[in-house]
Design an enzyme around this catalytic site. Structure first.
Site: not given
Lengths: 284, 669
Positions: B15, B17-18, B241, B255, B302, B370, B408
């Site tokens: 449940g 976003l997808a 990340h 960030s 990165r 990540h 994902e």
């Protein structure tokens, strides 16, 4: 005071954790003591993880791991709400160093008191989400096809709505609310799951809807398309368990981890329902 | 046999976003959806996404941007491992996705005039990213959650929250006819028959023990499909990340803007110097990024930052702490008021969770797992325009007939490395786009949810009940603790399969993971009860991490190259060394030859199949569809990049000319 100075080595070797446990709904709650090794930068989640891994209580007796609910561990998902040292909050952002600074003897973990306990620290928060249904907390768009952009929205409106839309349905506000009372029904013998659910839903929909839901109603009433349902939302807030049930204790806003202006929403809802009532009376 | 009159019944697992986008679209198209989720859907991991969601827009168009450039940035960022047709379709849908989410009430930040505001993200020259404060994922998820609640009230959705997906139900032809799932409260195991099933269960970060992902992201749902015959692709591509806050329980993102505003990364020159960071004089500090990359300093790209921080802790042994890997990210030299003005938001996160004010004391940070770029292999049908054929039943279908994978947990869109702010887009896009494909698939079947033989459902439930009972009572006398095995697995995976990969370490890890797998299969549980037994749920998900971990390690071992998130120093392409122009040109030619030869061999998706007789992943390779944009080298930071680029462009122009003059002479692949 943010944290213990790293140079002071007054940290304990072990932490005592007192957990209010309950094996299942309807069972008697009991306290259980745990002792875990202190590590720097722990939070209540990592305390519970250690308890799960060692699965013995303070006396070394084998016990079942404590059950609890958690998700993102970043204070965004709303899963891990519980009462920690008497205060409702997210357990992921409850840091052990700070808890020990307030109470060096032990950390006390309890489930929220306004919802039926499922097991140990897990409670059933279905009523929170039903509150969102009651106030129709959504934008009733025509379809999910490509219909071009929505209406332009002024920055002021966005900035007013954005904080409200950060509500993660965690339950802190209703735990602190003196008007939101626990409703716990038990399934009768011979009652089907569906019948029981329907009875539960009916009971929930009579009771106080809660500050979070009132705030969501204001969020959608301030959306260009969402306001199509403004009247229905205000009707819901005028009905049983609506605004009239709010005692204005203002506890909700004090405990909200997202600092959502809940009392401002309630005040706005009060004005809007009054206007709505007058308007409806004239239209009769 | 004609379809019965009952509506199409689809099970959506997950449940986020997808899953929510899929549920919402399917109900609009007339389906009845059973939505199964480990957690109340509003608490899914999508809430954690911060940055934003990409689409080319009216403003960027006036600067020369278009969907094609969004496609190009995505495949270039992904080091050309993405099949290009799905990416093209996504890029062309992106503006529509933003508009829909806007209509659904997402409080996107606004310009003074009331338009959706945009910001810039890495890997692109345009301000394509729409955002809602620093909680874009949360806002998008809530908008979809609200629509699904609306559909629930209409009677089109049945939510099953706190239910664990245990596996697909397949008939004798192999077609997926539903799922078996378990109520995590009552522990009841139940079958959900369906016309089609959608798996949208996100990434598998918990294989690494701790990551930036939520505790739900175990990968076990994808693994259960994998173990039942679905293929799993590009498992080895896991994005790490560079800067996250290591925590005892999880890793939280910090960030990149902290370095952008002048943050300096350093470690004490003496390993585990016992002094507090502010007592360590400049001379005893090692600003390793600034020393090793004088030109870029702390703002190296990165992937380089990630690798160097990893190197300093693992290979140099210079981690700030002895039992935990971390380096200092230091902002204390910057005035407080400036920090508050520019970085207030992220500093508050550090303060809240670490209990330390980063304005006074350097932050301790480390790279963190990540995002899973790989996932369940999924099919697609290419359209004449080079995108996807709308409504084609095979779009996003796994190798199990009737079982779809989106978001994902499928392997499309990101290639070897994910472009920032593309993940939210890919999740919502796949959820919306596959709706009509699933409906068309269901309509074309001779039998549906109502015709699934009871015996099939019963035997599927029984198999899962047997597994469950065995876990509770079957391993008498065993001392294996699932939580401790998980810790061992996580530590191992983090050590060998994140930033820098070495074949000897991977080989060793593969053996070790075999042992851990065997131990995990005979765990002894502290809780053998039948009410909200989290112990047994965790034990199952732990056991199911191993097939994915094995596919991941083997995939990484067999891929002898550097590509995106997968980096093997032993197979790094060298910089140009000569100063002599002629020799330098020859070196550049040789570099391009080697690049092409490498692509010949490794520009392929790894496709794993689970072998139940050996308990291992068997690997095969599929060609990547690069029909829209020919692959080109990514040369950032390499000495001699200009020469290489020149040679490469000359060759590309020559190829283009040849293919115009005589079709079929030179392929673009």
């Amino acid at each position: 005071m943010i944290a213990l100075d790293p140079s002071t080595k007054k940290r304990p070797e072990f932490i005592n954790v007192r957990v209010r446990r309950q094996d299942a709904p309807g069972k008697a709650p009991y306290w259980e003591l745990h002792k875990i090794k202190y590590e720097p930068e722990m939070n209540v989640i990592s305390v519970l993880q250690r308890i799960a891994a060692q699965s013995t209580n303070r006396d070394g007796k084998k016990v079942t791991p404590v059950a609890w609910d958690c998700g993102c561990l970043e204070e965004v998902c709303g899963s891990c709400t519980m009462v920690i040292n008497g205060r409702v909050r997210q357990s992921c952002s409850a840091l052990v160093d700070r808890l020990l600074a307030d109470n060096a003897d032990e950390i006390v973990l309890e489930p929220m008191s306004k919802f039926p306990v499922v097991r140990d620290l897990i409670v059933d928060r279905a009523r929170l989400f039903q509150g969102l249904e009651r106030v129709k907390a959504w934008v009733p768009v025509d379809s999910y096809f490509n219909m071009g952009p929505g209406e332009r929205i002024l920055r002021d409106d966005q900035e007013r709505n954005y904080p409200l839309s950060q509500c993660m349905s965690c339950g802190c506000c209703v735990e602190a609310c003196p008007q939101y009372n626990k409703i716990e029904l038990t399934q009768k013998s011979g009652e089907s799951d569906e019948e029981f659910e329907a009875r539960e839903k009916a009971a929930y929909s009579e009771a106080f809807v809660g500050p979070h839901a009132i705030s969501q109603a204001m969020l959608f009433n301030n959306h260009p398309t969402g306001k199509v349902l403004a009247g229905e939302r205000l009707d819901a807030l005028e009905g049983p368990g609506g605004l009239a049930s709010c005692g204005n204790a203002q506890n909700c806003v004090a405990v909200c981890p997202k600092e959502i202006p809940l009392t401002t929403s309630i005040a706005r809802a009060g004005r809007a329902t009054t206007l709505h009532a007058i308007k409806t009376w004239f239209e009769k | 046999m004609a379809q019965s009159n009952s509506p199409t019944r689809v099970v959506v697992v997950g449940g986020g976003l997808a899953g929510l986008a899929s549920t919402m679209k399917l109900t609009e198209l007339g389906a009845q959806v059973d939505l199964i989720s480990l957690t109340p859907v509003k608490r899914s991991h999508s809430v954690c996404a911060q940055g934003g969601i990409n689409s080319c827009n009216d403003a960027t168009r006036q600067l020369g941007d278009d969907e094609w450039k969004h496609l190009d940035d995505t495949v270039y960022g992904g080091d050309f491992l993405n099949h290009q047709p799905p990416v093209k379709e996504m890029a062309f849908w992106a503006p529509k996705v933003i508009e829909l989410m806007d209509r659904l009430g997402v409080p996107f930040n606004r310009t003074g005039e009331g338009f959706i505001d945009r910001r810039r993200f890495g890997g692109t020259l345009y301000k394509r990213t729409a955002f809602a404060g620093a909680t874009t994922g949360q806002q998008l998820l809530y908008a979809l959650d609200e629509q699904v609640r609306r559909q629930e009230v209409e009677g089109n959705v049945n939510k099953h929250e706190f239910w664990d997906f245990l596996g697909p139900i397949q008939d004798e032809t192999g077609r997926c006819r539903g799922v078996v799932a378990q109520d995590m409260v009552s522990m009841e195991i139940r079958a959900f028959p369906a016309d089609a099933v959608v798996v949208a269960t996100g990434g598998c970060g918990l294989i690494y023990g701790r990551s930036t992902m939520s505790v739900f992201c175990t990968g076990s749902a994808a693994s259960r499909c994998f173990q039942n015959g679905a293929k799993y692709a590009n498992a080895e591509f896991i994005q790490v990340h560079p800067t996250a806050i290591p925590g005892a329980d999880k890793l939280r993102l910090m960030s990149e803007s902290a370095r952008g505003e002048g943050g300096r990364v350093w470690v004490p020159r003496t390993p585990q110097d016992p002094r507090g960071p502010r007592d360590i004089p400049e001379a005893d500090r090692y600003y390793f990024l600034e020393e090793r990359y004088p030109e870029y300093g702390n703002l190296v790209p990165r992937d380089i930052a990630t690798r160097e921080i990893f190197d300093i802790c693992v290979n140099e042994g210079l981690s700030v702490e002895d039992d935990r890997m971390c380096v200092y990210l230091d902002l204390t030299h910057i005035p407080r008021h400036e920090l508050d003005r520019k970085l207030g938001g992220i500093l508050e996160i550090y303060e809240k969770f670490q209990g330390v004010d980063p304005r006074d004391e350097p932050m301790k940070i480390f790279p963190a797992v990540h995002y899973s770029m790989g996932g369940l292999w999924a099919d697609y049908v290419k359209s004449d325009e080079g995108g996807l054929e709308a409504g084609a039943p095979r779009n996003h279908m796994t190798s199990i007939d009737g079982l779809y994978a989106i978001g994902e947990c499928d392997y499309h869109y990101h290639g070897a490395n994910r472009l920032g702010a593309n993940s939210l887009l890919s999740c919502i896009f796949t959820g919306l786009f596959t709706g009509s494909s699933i409906m068309n698939y269901s309509a074309s079947q001779e039998s549906g949810a109502t015709d699934v033989p009871q015996s099939l459902l019963d035997s599927a439930v029984k198999a899962q009940q047997d597994r469950h009972d065995h876990l509770l009572n079957g391993n008498v006398g065993s001392e294996e603790n699932p939580y401790l095995i998980h810790q061992e697995l996580g530590d191992l995976m983090t050590r060998v399969a994140t930033v820098v990969r070495r074949n000897d370490q991977l080989e060793e890890a593969i053996q070790k993971v075999d042992e851990l797998h065997e131990r995990a299969m005979k765990v002894s549980l502290a809780d053998t009860g039948s009410w909200t037994n989290q112990n047994v749920i965790f034990a199952k998900s732990l056991q199911d991490m191993f097939p994915l971990a094995k596919a991941l390690l083997k995939g990484a071992l067999q891929r002898d190259e550097c590509r995106g998130a997968h980096y093997k120093p032993d197979f790094k392409k060298p910089s140009l060394t000569s100063d002599d122009p002629v020799e330098r040109r020859r070196q550049a030619e040789a570099w391009c030859d080697a690049f092409e030869a490498n692509n010949e061999k490794y520009l392929k998706s790894t496709v794993a199949t689970w072998n139940t007789s050996t308990n291992q992943a068997d690997l095969a390779y599929e060609d990547v569809d690069t029909s829209l944009i020919p692959p080109r080298p990514r040369l950032y930071g390499l000495v001699g990049a200009e020469e290489i680029e020149q040679v490469w462009n000359e060759r590309a122009a020559e190829k283009a000319a040849q293919s115009k003059s005589g079709p079929g002479l030179v392929g673009t692949n």
